[in-house]
Design an enzyme around this catalytic site. Structure first.
Site, PDB file in Angstrom:
ATOM      1  N   ARG A  66       0.897  -1.068   0.170  1.00 39.92           N
ATOM      2  CA  ARG A  66      -0.310  -0.131  -0.298  1.00 39.92           C
ATOM      3  C   ARG A  66       0.919   0.758   0.257  1.00 39.92           C
ATOM      4  O   ARG A  66       1.761   1.317   0.773  1.00 39.92           O
ATOM      5  CB  ARG A  66      -1.145   0.083   1.062  1.00 39.92           C
ATOM      6  CG  ARG A  66      -2.274  -0.700   0.872  1.00 39.92           C
ATOM      7  CD  ARG A  66      -2.875  -1.001   2.146  1.00 39.92           C
ATOM      8  NE  ARG A  66      -2.157  -0.990   3.141  1.00 39.92           N
ATOM      9  CZ  ARG A  66      -2.150  -0.445   4.790  1.00 39.92           C
ATOM     10  NH1 ARG A  66      -1.965   0.969   4.220  1.00 39.92           N
ATOM     11  NH2 ARG A  66      -1.227  -1.031   5.349  1.00 39.92           N
ATOM     12  N   TYR A 194      -1.991  -3.249  -6.732  1.00 34.40           N
ATOM     13  CA  TYR A 194      -1.884  -3.810  -5.294  1.00 34.40           C
ATOM     14  C   TYR A 194      -3.093  -4.091  -4.540  1.00 34.40           C
ATOM     15  O   TYR A 194      -3.637  -2.977  -4.503  1.00 34.40           O
ATOM     16  CB  TYR A 194      -0.493  -3.349  -4.589  1.00 34.40           C
ATOM     17  CG  TYR A 194      -0.837  -3.692  -3.015  1.00 34.40           C
ATOM     18  CD1 TYR A 194       0.482  -4.988  -3.338  1.00 34.40           C
ATOM     19  CD2 TYR A 194      -0.859  -3.799  -2.017  1.00 34.40           C
ATOM     20  CE1 TYR A 194       0.035  -5.729  -1.606  1.00 34.40           C
ATOM     21  CE2 TYR A 194      -0.717  -3.959  -0.794  1.00 34.40           C
ATOM     22  CZ  TYR A 194      -0.424  -4.602  -0.423  1.00 34.40           C
ATOM     23  OH  TYR A 194      -0.432  -5.460   0.614  1.00 34.40           O
ATOM     24  N   LYS A 203     -10.288  -2.046   1.720  1.00 35.06           N
ATOM     25  CA  LYS A 203      -9.967  -1.029   2.654  1.00 35.06           C
ATOM     26  C   LYS A 203     -10.568  -0.150   2.256  1.00 35.06           C
ATOM     27  O   LYS A 203     -10.706   1.102   3.122  1.00 35.06           O
ATOM     28  CB  LYS A 203      -8.015  -0.590   2.538  1.00 35.06           C
ATOM     29  CG  LYS A 203      -7.831  -2.067   3.910  1.00 35.06           C
ATOM     30  CD  LYS A 203      -8.077  -2.808   4.618  1.00 35.06           C
ATOM     31  CE  LYS A 203      -7.033  -3.644   5.617  1.00 35.06           C
ATOM     32  NZ  LYS A 203      -6.148  -4.576   5.143  1.00 35.06           N
ATOM     33  N   HIS A 223     -10.745  -2.393  11.986  1.00 38.12           N
ATOM     34  CA  HIS A 223      -9.384  -3.742  10.720  1.00 38.12           C
ATOM     35  C   HIS A 223      -9.387  -4.094  11.627  1.00 38.12           C
ATOM     36  O   HIS A 223      -8.769  -4.542  12.811  1.00 38.12           O
ATOM     37  CB  HIS A 223      -7.992  -2.798  10.943  1.00 38.12           C
ATOM     38  CG  HIS A 223      -7.082  -3.285  10.347  1.00 38.12           C
ATOM     39  ND1 HIS A 223      -6.056  -2.444  10.118  1.00 38.12           N
ATOM     40  CD2 HIS A 223      -6.599  -4.603   9.369  1.00 38.12           C
ATOM     41  CE1 HIS A 223      -5.301  -3.608   9.633  1.00 38.12           C
ATOM     42  NE2 HIS A 223      -5.976  -4.080   8.779  1.00 38.12           N
ATOM     43  N   SER A 245      -1.175  -3.630  10.153  1.00 39.42           N
ATOM     44  CA  SER A 245      -0.705  -4.554   9.350  1.00 39.42           C
ATOM     45  C   SER A 245       0.143  -5.254   9.527  1.00 39.42           C
ATOM     46  O   SER A 245       0.602  -5.375   9.879  1.00 39.42           O
ATOM     47  CB  SER A 245      -0.647  -3.342   7.216  1.00 39.42           C
ATOM     48  OG  SER A 245      -1.748  -2.548   7.755  1.00 39.42           O
ATOM     49  N   CYS A 247       0.732  -7.338  11.841  1.00 40.68           N
ATOM     50  CA  CYS A 247       1.263  -7.591  13.822  1.00 40.68           C
ATOM     51  C   CYS A 247       0.553  -8.722  13.658  1.00 40.68           C
ATOM     52  O   CYS A 247       0.016  -8.800  15.050  1.00 40.68           O
ATOM     53  CB  CYS A 247       0.849  -6.382  13.740  1.00 40.68           C
ATOM     54  SG  CYS A 247       1.918  -5.318  13.074  1.00 40.68           S
ATOM     55  N   ASP A 273      -9.677 -10.071   8.848  1.00 37.06           N
ATOM     56  CA  ASP A 273      -8.716  -8.655   8.507  1.00 37.06           C
ATOM     57  C   ASP A 273      -9.769  -7.439   8.811  1.00 37.06           C
ATOM     58  O   ASP A 273      -9.288  -6.487   9.024  1.00 37.06           O
ATOM     59  CB  ASP A 273      -8.024  -8.408   7.060  1.00 37.06           C
ATOM     60  CG  ASP A 273      -7.330  -7.528   6.643  1.00 37.06           C
ATOM     61  OD1 ASP A 273      -6.393  -7.125   7.429  1.00 37.06           O
ATOM     62  OD2 ASP A 273      -7.717  -6.801   5.642  1.00 37.06           O
ATOM     63  N   ARG A 363       2.093 -12.319  -0.932  1.00 35.41           N
ATOM     64  CA  ARG A 363       1.042 -12.683  -0.211  1.00 35.41           C
ATOM     65  C   ARG A 363      -0.236 -13.633  -1.311  1.00 35.41           C
ATOM     66  O   ARG A 363       0.066 -14.516  -1.771  1.00 35.41           O
ATOM     67  CB  ARG A 363      -0.416 -10.986  -0.592  1.00 35.41           C
ATOM     68  CG  ARG A 363       0.630  -9.792   0.726  1.00 35.41           C
ATOM     69  CD  ARG A 363      -0.722  -9.674   1.542  1.00 35.41           C
ATOM     70  NE  ARG A 363      -0.047  -8.926   1.862  1.00 35.41           N
ATOM     71  CZ  ARG A 363      -0.927  -8.624   3.295  1.00 35.41           C
ATOM     72  NH1 ARG A 363      -1.766  -9.100   4.060  1.00 35.41           N
ATOM     73  NH2 ARG A 363      -0.357  -7.494   4.367  1.00 35.41           N
TER      74      ARG A 363
HETATM   75  P1  GTP Z   1      -2.585  -7.972   7.161  1.00 37.52           P
HETATM   76  O1  GTP Z   1      -2.853  -8.806   6.319  1.00 37.52           O
HETATM   77  O2  GTP Z   1      -1.486  -6.988   6.688  1.00 37.52           O
HETATM   78  O3  GTP Z   1      -3.517  -6.878   7.521  1.00 37.52           O
HETATM   79  O4  GTP Z   1      -1.664  -8.275   7.919  1.00 37.52           O
HETATM   80  P2  GTP Z   1      -2.122  -9.035   9.219  1.00 37.52           P
HETATM   81  O5  GTP Z   1      -2.434  -8.560  11.160  1.00 37.52           O
HETATM   82  O6  GTP Z   1      -3.202 -10.642   9.060  1.00 37.52           O
HETATM   83  O7  GTP Z   1      -0.861 -10.063  10.115  1.00 37.52           O
HETATM   84  P3  GTP Z   1      -0.616 -11.124   9.935  1.00 37.52           P
HETATM   85  O8  GTP Z   1      -1.068 -12.295  10.257  1.00 37.52           O
HETATM   86  O9  GTP Z   1      -0.591 -12.188   8.070  1.00 37.52           O
HETATM   87  O10 GTP Z   1       1.176 -12.222  10.640  1.00 37.52           O
HETATM   88  C1  GTP Z   1       2.161 -10.743   9.324  1.00 37.52           C
HETATM   89  C2  GTP Z   1       3.348 -11.263  10.117  1.00 37.52           C
HETATM   90  O11 GTP Z   1       3.274 -11.479  11.583  1.00 37.52           O
HETATM   91  C3  GTP Z   1       3.705 -13.029   9.910  1.00 37.52           C
HETATM   92  O12 GTP Z   1       5.329 -12.874   9.442  1.00 37.52           O
HETATM   93  C4  GTP Z   1       3.645 -14.601  10.622  1.00 37.52           C
HETATM   94  O13 GTP Z   1       4.076 -14.966  10.512  1.00 37.52           O
HETATM   95  C5  GTP Z   1       4.255 -13.231  12.129  1.00 37.52           C
HETATM   96  N1  GTP Z   1       3.130 -12.872  12.948  1.00 37.52           N
HETATM   97  C6  GTP Z   1       1.474 -14.064  13.214  1.00 37.52           C
HETATM   98  N2  GTP Z   1       1.547 -13.927  14.432  1.00 37.52           N
HETATM   99  C7  GTP Z   1       2.728 -14.319  15.302  1.00 37.52           C
HETATM  100  C8  GTP Z   1       3.046 -14.536  16.548  1.00 37.52           C
HETATM  101  O14 GTP Z   1       2.093 -14.535  17.575  1.00 37.52           O
HETATM  102  N3  GTP Z   1       4.445 -13.928  16.962  1.00 37.52           N
HETATM  103  C9  GTP Z   1       5.447 -13.773  16.215  1.00 37.52           C
HETATM  104  N4  GTP Z   1       6.611 -13.792  16.288  1.00 37.52           N
HETATM  105  N5  GTP Z   1       4.980 -13.745  14.811  1.00 37.52           N
HETATM  106  C10 GTP Z   1       3.975 -13.575  14.321  1.00 37.52           C
HETATM  107  C1  SPV Z   2      -3.342  -4.507   5.163  1.00 37.24           C
HETATM  108  O1  SPV Z   2      -1.721  -4.201   4.448  1.00 37.24           O
HETATM  109  O2  SPV Z   2      -3.701  -3.826   6.050  1.00 37.24           O
HETATM  110  C2  SPV Z   2      -3.683  -5.603   4.545  1.00 37.24           C
HETATM  111  C3  SPV Z   2      -3.574  -6.063   2.703  1.00 37.24           C
HETATM  112  O3  SPV Z   2      -4.653  -6.189   4.543  1.00 37.24           O
HETATM  113  S1  SPV Z   2      -4.285  -4.556   1.997  1.00 37.24           S
HETATM  114  O4  SPV Z   2      -5.263  -5.261   1.460  1.00 37.24           O
HETATM  115  O5  SPV Z   2      -3.223  -4.268   1.696  1.00 37.24           O
HETATM  116  O6  SPV Z   2      -4.336  -3.433   3.017  1.00 37.24           O
HETATM  117 MN    MN Z   3      -4.580  -5.558   7.361  1.00 46.84          MN
END
Ligand code: GTP
Ligand code: SPV
Ligand code: MN
Length: 579
Positions: A66, A194, A203, A223, A245, A247, A273, A363
């Site tokens: 983004r 993207y 979003k 979110h 994002s 996290c 999400d 992704r």
């Molecule tokens: P968006 O799709 O961008 O909104 O992200 P999200 O909040 O869904 O994050 P996601 O679950 O995809 O995790 C992002 C990164 O954090 C990945 O590389 C995961 O492996 C890592 N991660 C997720 N949960 C944990 C955790 O409990 N501990 C650690 N150390 N890393 C984590």
């Molecule tokens: C984020 O960035 O919080 C995502 C991916 O979940 S996007 O669809 O690009 O916003």
């Molecule tokens: Mn997100």
């Protein structure tokens, strides 16, 4: 459909596509989109034995995340966008970007994508029409939304719809704009393919536009992931969590914990999400997931960290910017302990071993129905009742593993004060601490101070509001190692949260809120030293004073839109900390 046809005709007259395709959302149509991209070389077929109906897309290397600095809220009044959003005057923005749209689809196919955000038949669902010249976007929208007939039917029943105009343009970051016109429920996106910039249901519609509608109508667009924890007695407790994002939302939403599963617990995945929440007749907040797919971060996903996601992406998935093995299967950092040999990197080059093989923000796009733990309530028009809200982020220091707010108002202050280290999900430096209130900094379609006030108002109007917690899976020790194992072990924190909601879990009162006592978390079967646990649950008063003082920067910026309750909460926290 008259208003839709009129708008589409208008758009076609400006953008001048070679042909117009009205999408019906069918399987056959999805197949045609994929075949077209395969023949044009914008999709690569993956090994169909190992990954049936899975494909790889490599995006332009300058279009991989983004672009918040190119994202604008074009409300009539600058003040309505607030100081945390970029703002453009609607007429000026339309004049400038309108020039870019003029003739931009010459020689291209324009896809008209009717989509529904939310379950069919839900009064809380919303219709959108996205017009795009990208077959990758049209195919992705079929996974991420309920696309086609179901949305057309809703329009024919007289539902209003959000209009989204999207063109890849030249994919030039210098000619890229993501514009939102909240008063007109209109989105214009130019120059990027993207996810969050181009899949306009996500979003742009479900957060930036919907947050404004939600404020006006008295509901919430957040979110947040949505999950259910089923207990051995069969009852399921639903929780939502707002993390910025990349996290950990997708991972927490489909958490696997063999230890607790053996003891009769089970996690159900409703969303990963976005959550739309409304006050139900029973006085609780009820959440639906407006999406039907996951657009998830690939790196870090493995059989160990997230076996559900690994099972989910093994069919019907589009991968973007991952690496490719000689066997034609996808690979990314963290999937296996050592990289396989002969990798092709995310840009299609033999992997040198220097930079990551997969882009850090690579992704997968996958139907959430493929998730082994998908909730039976995914398509429930009512949604699920929420017992707890979690806020969290990446905090190497400071924030303990978990704490509970004293009450709703204090919980809103906790959400408003969220900070997190930046990730690869957006263009810019990674690992820098920034304020990200409610994980909505990049996604709130109006003034952040008014958004805080809306949260306070929702608490007053909700007879049985969720309890509010803050979590941090990312605290690090002196050697830079994560102190908490995370992933499946986060179940231990969820169970304490449920205990607290139900008036059991043990806690100590600290200046920042209720923190588990050393014996309150179930650590059975986990090797973690008492010193590490002490560090994870510690509250460093001096560091918290610095944090709370630095919060003044955001609060001052919001000016007289900052609700006085939150300024008072900040002062009260400083007092409790002994500042
Ligand atoms: P968006 O799709 O961008 O909104 O992200 P999200 O909040 O869904 O994050 P996601 O679950 O995809 O995790 C992002 C990164 O954090 C990945 O590389 C995961 O492996 C890592 N991660 C997720 N949960 C944990 C955790 O409990 N501990 C650690 N150390 N890393 C984590
Ligand atoms: C984020 O960035 O919080 C995502 C991916 O979940 S996007 O669809 O690009 O916003
Ligand atoms: Mn997100």
């Amino acid at each position: 459909m008259q208003p839709v046809r009129r708008w589409v005709a208008e758009v076609a007259a400006t953008t001048r596509p070679e042909e117009v395709v009205w999408c019906d959302g069918s399987e056959a149509e999805y197949g045609r989109l994929i075949d077209r991209m395969l023949s044009e070389g914008t999709m690569i077929e993956l090994n169909q034995q190992a990954f049936p109906r899975c494909y790889l897309h490599r995006s332009d290397p300058k279009d991989v995340s983004r672009t918040e600095h190119l994202t604008f809220i074009c409300s009539a009044r600058r003040e309505d966008a607030g100081p945390t959003n970029n703002w453009r005057d609607p007429a000026e923005a339309k004049a400038k970007v309108g020039e870019m749209f003029a003739g931009c689809m010459k020689g291209r196919t324009m896809y008209v994508v009717p989509y529904l955000m939310g379950p069919a038949g839900s009064p809380n669902s919303q219709v959108g029409i996205e017009v795009t010249d990208s077959p990758y976007v049209a195919a992705s929208m079929r996974i991420m939304t309920r696309m086609g007939q179901v949305a057309i039917q809703a329009v024919e029943e007289g539902r209003p719809f959000v209009r989204g105009l999207h063109s890849l343009g030249e994919l030039d970051p210098e000619r890229r704009f993501i514009l939102h016109f909240p008063e007109e429920r209109l989105i214009w996106s130019y120059g990027s393919g993207y996810g969050g910039n181009a899949l306009l249901g996500k979003k742009c519609h479900a957060l930036r536009i919907a947050s404004v509608t939600a404020r006006d109508e008295g509901w919430m667009a957040e979110h947040m992931l949505i999950l259910g924890v089923q207990r051995p007695d069969g009852e399921t407790v639903y929780i939502t969590a707002a993390f910025p994002s990349a996290c950990g939302k997708t991972n927490l939403a489909m958490l696997v914990s063999p230890f607790f599963e053996a003891r009769g617990y089970k996690v159900w995945t409703v969303g990963d999400d976005i959550a739309w929440l409304r006050i139900g007749e029973d006085g609780r907040l009820w959440a639906i997931n407006p999406e039907s797919g996951c657009f998830g971060v690939a790196p870090g996903t493995s059989e160990q960290s997230n076996p559900n996601a690994m099972a989910m992406v093994r069919r019907d998935s589009l991968f973007t910017n991952v690496a490719l093995t000689p066997q034609g299967t996808p690979w990314w950092e963290g999937m296996t302990a050592a990289p396989p040999s002969g990798l092709t990197d995310w840009q299609g080059r033999p992997w040198s071993g220097q930079a990551p093989a997969a882009h850090p923000n690579s992704r997968f796009t996958t139907p959430i129905a493929n998730c082994p733990t998908v909730s039976p309530h995914l398509n429930d028009p009512q949604g699920v009742p929420i017992a707890a809200f979690l806020f969290g982020g990446r905090r190497t220091h400071l924030a303990p593993l978990v704490y509970q707010s004293f009450d709703w108002e204090h919980g809103v202050f906790v959400g408003a004060g969220m900070g997190s280290e930046t990730t690869a999900a957006a263009v810019g430096a990674v690992g820098q601490l920034r304020r990200d209130p409610f994980a909505m900094l990049p996604f709130c379609g109006y003034h952040m101070g008014d958004y805080f006030a809306h949260w306070l108002a929702m608490g007053r109007r909700t007879p049985r509001p969720p309890a509010i917690f803050h979590v941090n899976w990312f605290r690090k020790g002196a050697e830079g190692q994560f102190l908490w194992p995370g992933y499946g072990d986060n179940m231990r924190v969820l169970l304490w949260i449920i205990d607290r909601v139900e008036g059991r879990g043990k806690a100590a009162e600290t200046p920042i809120g209720f923190v588990p006592t050393p014996d309150a978390l179930n650590l059975e079967g986990l090797e973690i030293s008492p010193e590490t646990m002490r560090e994870l649950l510690s509250v460093d008063r001096q560091a918290w004073i610095r944090e709370t003082e630095s919060l003044a920067e955001l609060f001052d910026k919001l000016g007289d839109h900052l609700p006085p309750e939150l300024a008072a909460q900040r002062q009260a926290l400083l007092r409790r900390l002994g500042a």
